[in-house]
Write an enzyme that holds these catalytic residues in place. Sequence first.
Site, PDB file in Angstrom:
ATOM      1  CD  GLU A 182      11.428  -1.810   7.411  1.00 24.46           C
ATOM      2  OE1 GLU A 182      11.046  -2.493   6.431  1.00 24.46           O
ATOM      3  OE2 GLU A 182      10.665  -1.135   8.089  1.00 24.46           O
ATOM      4  CB  VAL A 241      -1.001  -0.017   1.188  1.00 17.44           C
ATOM      5  CG1 VAL A 241      -0.286   0.048   2.526  1.00 17.44           C
ATOM      6  CG2 VAL A 241      -1.988   1.123   1.084  1.00 17.44           C
ATOM      7  NE  ARG A 243       6.737   2.230   3.731  1.00 21.43           N
ATOM      8  CZ  ARG A 243       5.811   1.267   3.726  1.00 21.43           C
ATOM      9  NH1 ARG A 243       5.409   0.714   4.853  1.00 21.43           N
ATOM     10  NH2 ARG A 243       5.306   0.823   2.582  1.00 21.43           N
ATOM     11  CG  HIS A 262       7.742  -3.734   7.244  1.00 23.00           C
ATOM     12  ND1 HIS A 262       8.282  -2.696   6.530  1.00 23.00           N
ATOM     13  CD2 HIS A 262       6.399  -3.660   7.033  1.00 23.00           C
ATOM     14  CE1 HIS A 262       7.324  -2.024   5.907  1.00 23.00           C
ATOM     15  NE2 HIS A 262       6.164  -2.598   6.210  1.00 23.00           N
TER      16      HIS A 262
HETATM   17  O1  LIG Z   1       3.169  -0.768   2.417  1.00 27.03           O
HETATM   18  C1  LIG Z   1       2.788  -1.885   2.757  1.00 27.03           C
HETATM   19  O2  LIG Z   1       2.148  -2.618   1.986  1.00 27.03           O
HETATM   20  C2  LIG Z   1       3.069  -2.399   4.127  1.00 27.03           C
HETATM   21  O3  LIG Z   1       4.012  -1.645   4.791  1.00 27.03           O
HETATM   22  C3  LIG Z   1       3.515  -3.865   4.109  1.00 27.03           C
HETATM   23  O4  LIG Z   1       2.518  -4.657   3.679  1.00 27.03           O
END
Ligand SMILES: O=C(O)[C@H](O)CO
Length: 322
Positions: free
Chosen positions: A268, A78, A239, A287
């Site tokens: 990360e 996302v 984030r 994460h």
């Molecule tokens: O951006 C995203 O999709 C999340 O951080 C992980 O699924």
Amino acid sequence: MKVFITRRIPQEGMKILTEATGVCEVSQWASDEPIPRSELLKGVQGAHGLLCLLSDKIDAEVLDAAGPNLKVISTMSVGFDHLALEEIKKRGIRVGYTPDVLTDATAELTVALLLATARRLPEGVEEVKKGGWSSWKPLWLCGYGLSGSTVGVIGLGRIGMAIAQRLLPFGVKRLLYTGRTAKAHGAEVNGEFVPLDELVSESDFIVVSCSLTPETQGLCDKAFFSKMKKTAVFINSSRGAVVNQEDLYEALSRGQIAAAGLDVTTPEPLPTSHPLLTLKNCVVLPHIGSATYSTRGVMSALTAQNLLGGLQGSDMPSELSF
Ligand SMILES: O=C(O)[C@H](O)CO
């Protein structure tokens, strides 16, 4: 049309792409580990479609390596802060992403992280394993509860809302939120739209759930932590770069705030030698907000459908407008 996939992805998405015979020919970095930059630059050459992950930095160099064929980038996430949107726009490339389908899983994980951090679960588990559990002790391993508390959500978007909805039944008394504008849906969780400073100083739990933008980068810094209550718990599942980790370390180690739970860090993975990992009052997860089997399956399917839509010049189920 040539499609390049930067990682091994759940079979739901692969099936959709391999069954799209006559539409695309797939090549892939078929590993669970990230693609080296040199392989990405090689693999993307001449591609019409690129399926990537949040850990792949898609910048001008990658777009140049791909060349003029590239019509669509579909990210299995996302978040899209890893995509150089200005460069992508200049080249007229469409972008697909995966909103909505991971909201529940991410909200669930955030609540789990909040409870684990506030009630010191990792510390408790560790004590049991290493023989530190000598008796039931009135003052041992006490933490903080949600009942009667004030929760502050930074970013009451889809995921922020889902977190708020899940926290309210624990007996939360006040739900504060902040962001660019007040949200009509804030009323559904009795949310009070307040300035950031007010949220920071009044909350017992602060949950960061905003996207990473130039405005939010480094938002949680020394000044931010110094305004928090000494007994407050800080949670971030958005984030890592929203937080200044050096400042967080100082706040946690000096007892300026009670505890922090992070599902996201910078970088990360967080190196095992990182100072944050030496603190008992900091819980760090790798994460895993969206990491349920079904969510990752749906994310990969949506990513594949977005990619096919972009390749065929038709609707993409979740196209990013930018
Ligand atoms: O951006 C995203 O999709 C999340 O951080 C992980 O699924």
